[in-house]
Every structure is written in C-alpha cells, then in structure tokens.
Design a protein around this motif. Structure first.
Motif, PDB file in Angstrom:
ATOM      1  N   LEU A 139      -1.184  -8.134   5.385  1.00  0.00           N
ATOM      2  CA  LEU A 139      -1.675  -8.533   4.063  1.00  0.00           C
ATOM      3  C   LEU A 139      -1.944  -7.313   3.198  1.00  0.00           C
ATOM      4  N   GLU A 140      -2.483  -6.255   3.824  1.00  0.00           N
ATOM      5  CA  GLU A 140      -2.771  -5.021   3.092  1.00  0.00           C
ATOM      6  C   GLU A 140      -1.485  -4.382   2.568  1.00  0.00           C
ATOM      7  N   PHE A 141      -0.439  -4.434   3.412  1.00  0.00           N
ATOM      8  CA  PHE A 141       0.844  -3.860   3.001  1.00  0.00           C
ATOM      9  C   PHE A 141       1.449  -4.656   1.842  1.00  0.00           C
ATOM     10  N   TYR A 142       1.383  -5.980   1.919  1.00  0.00           N
ATOM     11  CA  TYR A 142       1.902  -6.813   0.821  1.00  0.00           C
ATOM     12  C   TYR A 142       1.128  -6.555  -0.471  1.00  0.00           C
ATOM     13  N   HIS A 143      -0.164  -6.305  -0.333  1.00  0.00           N
ATOM     14  CA  HIS A 143      -1.019  -6.133  -1.509  1.00  0.00           C
ATOM     15  C   HIS A 143      -0.870  -4.750  -2.127  1.00  0.00           C
ATOM     16  N   LEU A 144      -0.867  -3.691  -1.299  1.00  0.00           N
ATOM     17  CA  LEU A 144      -0.885  -2.318  -1.799  1.00  0.00           C
ATOM     18  C   LEU A 144       0.491  -1.649  -1.793  1.00  0.00           C
ATOM     19  N   GLY A 145       1.357  -2.083  -0.873  1.00  0.00           N
ATOM     20  CA  GLY A 145       2.640  -1.405  -0.718  1.00  0.00           C
ATOM     21  C   GLY A 145       2.573  -0.252   0.260  1.00  0.00           C
ATOM     22  N   PHE A 146       1.398   0.010   0.812  1.00  0.00           N
ATOM     23  CA  PHE A 146       1.196   1.040   1.833  1.00  0.00           C
ATOM     24  C   PHE A 146      -0.018   0.649   2.656  1.00  0.00           C
ATOM     25  N   LEU A 147      -0.284   1.412   3.723  1.00  0.00           N
ATOM     26  CA  LEU A 147      -1.384   1.093   4.628  1.00  0.00           C
ATOM     27  C   LEU A 147      -2.388   2.232   4.698  1.00  0.00           C
ATOM     28  N   LEU A 148      -3.648   1.873   4.843  1.00  0.00           N
ATOM     29  CA  LEU A 148      -4.709   2.841   5.057  1.00  0.00           C
ATOM     30  C   LEU A 148      -5.122   2.816   6.524  1.00  0.00           C
ATOM     31  N   GLY A 149      -5.675   3.913   7.013  1.00  0.00           N
ATOM     32  CA  GLY A 149      -6.210   3.925   8.370  1.00  0.00           C
ATOM     33  C   GLY A 149      -5.150   4.124   9.437  1.00  0.00           C
ATOM     34  N   GLU A 150      -5.516   3.822  10.685  1.00  0.00           N
ATOM     35  CA  GLU A 150      -4.677   4.100  11.846  1.00  0.00           C
ATOM     36  C   GLU A 150      -3.695   2.982  12.177  1.00  0.00           C
ATOM     37  N   LYS A 151      -4.024   1.753  11.866  1.00  0.00           N
ATOM     38  CA  LYS A 151      -3.203   0.626  12.290  1.00  0.00           C
ATOM     39  C   LYS A 151      -1.961   0.466  11.423  1.00  0.00           C
ATOM     40  N   THR A 152      -0.912  -0.116  12.030  1.00  0.00           N
ATOM     41  CA  THR A 152       0.316  -0.438  11.312  1.00  0.00           C
ATOM     42  C   THR A 152       0.563  -1.943  11.413  1.00  0.00           C
ATOM     43  N   ILE A 153       1.678  -2.411  10.859  1.00  0.00           N
ATOM     44  CA  ILE A 153       1.988  -3.842  10.929  1.00  0.00           C
ATOM     45  C   ILE A 153       2.595  -4.209  12.287  1.00  0.00           C
ATOM     46  N   TYR A 154       2.878  -3.197  13.126  1.00  0.00           N
ATOM     47  CA  TYR A 154       3.509  -3.451  14.422  1.00  0.00           C
ATOM     48  C   TYR A 154       2.482  -3.470  15.552  1.00  0.00           C
ATOM     49  N   LYS A 155       2.789  -4.242  16.577  1.00  0.00           N
ATOM     50  CA  LYS A 155       1.951  -4.263  17.767  1.00  0.00           C
ATOM     51  C   LYS A 155       2.119  -2.946  18.536  1.00  0.00           C
ATOM     52  N   ASN A 156       1.001  -2.442  19.039  1.00  0.00           N
ATOM     53  CA  ASN A 156       0.987  -1.230  19.878  1.00  0.00           C
ATOM     54  C   ASN A 156       1.428   0.035  19.152  1.00  0.00           C
ATOM     55  N   LEU A 157       1.500  -0.012  17.822  1.00  0.00           N
ATOM     56  CA  LEU A 157       1.923   1.167  17.055  1.00  0.00           C
ATOM     57  C   LEU A 157       0.809   1.590  16.107  1.00  0.00           C
ATOM     58  N   TYR A 158       0.428   2.868  16.198  1.00  0.00           N
ATOM     59  CA  TYR A 158      -0.678   3.392  15.403  1.00  0.00           C
ATOM     60  C   TYR A 158      -0.244   4.667  14.681  1.00  0.00           C
ATOM     61  N   LYS A 159      -0.945   4.977  13.625  1.00  0.00           N
ATOM     62  CA  LYS A 159      -0.759   6.239  12.924  1.00  0.00           C
ATOM     63  C   LYS A 159      -1.887   7.179  13.333  1.00  0.00           C
ATOM     64  N   LEU A 160      -1.553   8.402  13.704  1.00  0.00           N
ATOM     65  CA  LEU A 160      -2.584   9.343  14.115  1.00  0.00           C
ATOM     66  C   LEU A 160      -3.580   9.580  12.994  1.00  0.00           C
ATOM     67  N   SER A 161      -4.847   9.492  13.330  1.00  0.00           N
ATOM     68  CA  SER A 161      -5.913   9.691  12.351  1.00  0.00           C
ATOM     69  C   SER A 161      -6.085  11.178  12.057  1.00  0.00           C
ATOM     70  N   ASN A 162      -6.356  11.498  10.792  1.00  0.00           N
ATOM     71  CA  ASN A 162      -6.628  12.894  10.446  1.00  0.00           C
ATOM     72  C   ASN A 162      -8.053  13.311  10.829  1.00  0.00           C
ATOM     73  N   LYS A 163      -8.805  12.390  11.428  1.00  0.00           N
ATOM     74  CA  LYS A 163     -10.164  12.695  11.848  1.00  0.00           C
ATOM     75  C   LYS A 163     -10.271  12.878  13.367  1.00  0.00           C
ATOM     76  N   LYS A 164      -9.149  12.775  14.061  1.00  0.00           N
ATOM     77  CA  LYS A 164      -9.194  12.821  15.525  1.00  0.00           C
ATOM     78  C   LYS A 164      -8.147  13.784  16.093  1.00  0.00           C
TER      79      LYS A 164
END
Length: 229
Positions: A139-164
């Motif tokens: 829903l966030e991707f449909y609304h913004l056109g991009f994603l915030l945070g670590e999670k993605t729209i895929y199962k078991n797939l994450y974006k590395l956090s810049n805080k970790k």
C-alpha cells in the motif's frame, strides 16, 4: 570462501588499473564495495605507517580501515557507500549513514543473498521470491511510489538499514546491531565555518581519475558549488 560466494561489477572512478578490481583480497580478507570514500586520502595517511599500499584508490583504504578498526571504522568514513567485508570467519555488511547506496538482503531457512539491486535476487530465486500481497509496504508503494524503512513488498526480502551493521556467520545466522554513536557536533557555527567546510567537502568529492561534471540547475545550491569549484 567457505559458505560464501562473491560477485562484483566495477565502475572505475578511482585507480583505473586492475589492481583495484573486486572482490578485493588481502590475506584472509575479502571486500566488495560500491560507492566512494571521500576522505580516503586522509585515512590512507593515518594507515600508511602500518600497511603497504599497492593501489591509488579508496577500496584498499576501506579494506585496511575495516581490518584495523572493525565497526569503529564507520565513524571515520565520509562517503556514500555499501560494502560486504569478509574477515575469514564472518561477513560484515553496512551502508552509509544516509543510505544512499542500497543493499537488499534475502533470507530464508537455507540461503542468504545480498545485492545492490533486487533484480539479481529475483533472477536467482525465481519463483521463490514472492510478493507479500497483504502487507503495508505494498500500500505504501502504491501511495508514494517508493518505500521507507527496511521492509520491501517481497517476502523474506529486506533493505539494509542505515542505522545497523549486519554480521553473518558461517552458519548463515544474521545479527543486526545498532551502529556506534557518531560524534555529536555542535551547530553553533559561523558563515566562515560553513564556507570552510564546503571547500573541504568539495575538494574531497573532486577526487577522480576520470572527468568530473556538475549538473547546474536554477537553484542557489548548484551555483554555489560551481563557484567554489
């Protein structure tokens, strides 16, 4: 390297020779690095009494920084970067403090894969990588056109956090730990201080063994950069 496999396509900006090709290896250490360490010359001066440098680029500098200081090296780096570093026992992965250079992490019970883009992960796992249709990220991707945070729209797939910082051992177990605190800087500064910092920052970013260009807009920021350059 044991349970790990590295692959890298290099865009040559610093040190155009093959000596800086990656994976970059030294003794039992291996490094894959994307981006640029702007203050690599200062760090090189700090390390040259202990290490013999064979390249003129920033990759070798980053390698020795991580060997010498471990995770504390991150507080010394000025740049936009994403790297995966293997010390002979475990992998350390991190992105810069602003998250300019992304890294995606796929994790299931059997395999782990990290990549600067989702497409290679999708190509490798094929039908295994599925969209999670019932999550907030879609829903966030449909609304913004991009994603915030670590999670993605895929199962078991994450974006590395810049805080970790991410550590992966030979058993493919991932530890995510918070980065060490950066030095708190006071913001009671003058115009001359800003001018001095801008000049220093721009000089570091002009380090290149290929031609450098500047995109000019109608804003005062790019005009200021052009004037200082």
């Amino acid at each position: 390297k044991d349970n790990f496999m590295f692959g890298h396509n290099r865009l040559k900006i610093l040190d155009l020779s093959n000596k800086s090709n990656q994976p970059f290896e030294y003794k039992q250490y291996s490094l894959i690095f994307n981006g640029c360490i702007y203050n690599f010359k200062e760090l090189k001066d700090e390390l040259k009494h202990k290490y013999n440098f064979h390249t003129s680029g920033d990759t070798e500098v980053l390698m020795y920084c991580l060997i010498e200081w471990g995770k504390k090296a991150l507080s010394k780096l000025d740049g936009m970067y994403a790297f995966i570093f293997y010390d002979g026992n475990k992998i350390m992965a991190s992105v810069d403090h602003f998250g300019e250079k992304p890294v995606y992490l796929y994790e299931d019970e059997e395999e782990i894969m990290l990549s600067s883009e989702i497409l290679p992960i999708k190509s490798y796992f094929q039908d295994k990588l599925k969209i999670n249709k019932n999550n907030e990220q879609l829903l966030e991707f449909y609304h913004l056109g991009f994603l915030l945070g670590e999670k993605t729209i895929y199962k078991n797939l994450y974006k590395l956090s810049n805080k970790k910082i991410y550590f992966i051992n030979n058993q493919l177990k991932i530890d995510r730990i918070d980065k060490i605190n950066e030095i708190n800087k006071k913001f009671n500064i003058s115009i001359s201080d800003i001018h001095e910092e801008l000049i220093k920052s721009i000089k570091n970013r002009l380090n290149s063994d290929v031609p450098v260009s500047l995109f000019l807009s109608s804003g005062i920021d790019s005009t200021l950069l052009a004037t200082l350059i």
